[in-house]
Write a protein that holds these residues in place. Structure first.
Motif, short mmCIF file in Angstrom:
data_model
loop_
_atom_site.label_atom_id
_atom_site.label_comp_id
_atom_site.label_asym_id
_atom_site.label_seq_id
_atom_site.Cartn_x
_atom_site.Cartn_y
_atom_site.Cartn_z
N ARG A 1 42.72 -17.56 17.93
CA ARG A 1 41.58 -18.33 17.40
C ARG A 1 40.77 -17.49 16.43
N TYR B 1 42.63 -17.14 13.24
CA TYR B 1 42.56 -18.38 12.46
C TYR B 1 41.20 -18.51 11.78
N ASP C 1 38.52 -26.35 18.62
CA ASP C 1 37.94 -25.34 19.48
C ASP C 1 36.77 -25.96 20.22
N TYR D 1 42.09 -27.43 13.04
CA TYR D 1 41.55 -26.45 13.98
C TYR D 1 40.76 -27.17 15.05
N HIS E 1 46.74 -21.42 9.54
CA HIS E 1 47.52 -21.14 10.76
C HIS E 1 48.62 -20.11 10.53
#
Length: 168
Positions: free
Chosen positions: A25, A28, A90, A88, A34
């Motif tokens: 993470r 990234y 999160d 993405y 990625h």
């Protein structure tokens, strides 16, 4: 991945298994891509494996420092074109899909240096002094880069003001 003779392969493998997703993470967030993130993390983990006997007591700090330095080396050397942040996901990202898209678009418009400083300061929660030490720049440069990046985000997407907080 080859290890130096005498390294503890199982301890390294356990570390990668346990901390790999969090490190991915961060990679990234640093790169915004990625594939570049995978390359960045692989490079950092290869360096970690090579030095495992020396750093096995604090490998995460070593990997993170390597991620930051390698990323800086890449953008200084090649000045990569801005990359997309599509896809993405999160838990710390905004829940509102429109706000997430706005944030992703605004982050794409920052320079790599600005995005790196913001990741270290606000995602990794490092102080200005810690960020400066990791990046090999002065705390004043961290402050001015943060200020410029946050100002640019405010201009690009005023609706992100609640995410950035009143003092950011």
């Amino acid at each position: 991945m080859s290890h130096a003779p005498g390294t503890d392969r199982s301890a390294f493998d356990e570390f990668v298994h346990a901390r790999g997703p969090a490190l991915a993470r961060t990679a990234y967030l640093l790169t915004g891509d990625h594939h570049l993130a995978e390359d960045l993390l692989q490079t950092a983990l290869m360096k970690t494996a090579q030095h495992w006997e020396r750093i096995h007591t604090s490998p995460e700090a070593f990997v993170r420092r390597t991620l930051y330095h390698q990323n800086i080396s890449w953008w200084r050397r090649r000045r990569f074109a801005e990359t997309r942040l599509d896809g993405y996901d999160d838990a710390s990202s905004p829940r509102d899909p429109d706000l997430r898209l706005t944030l992703a678009e605004a982050l794409r418009q920052l320079t790599v240096k600005q995005r790196t400083v913001l990741v270290l300061r606000f995602y990794e929660d490092l102080t200005e002094v810690q960020t400066a030490a990791v990046l090999g720049i002065s705390p004043g440069t961290v402050k001015s880069t943060s200020r410029h990046a946050l100002g640019r985000l405010r201009t690009l997407a005023p609706e992100l003001a609640d995410l950035m907080g009143a003092d950011a």
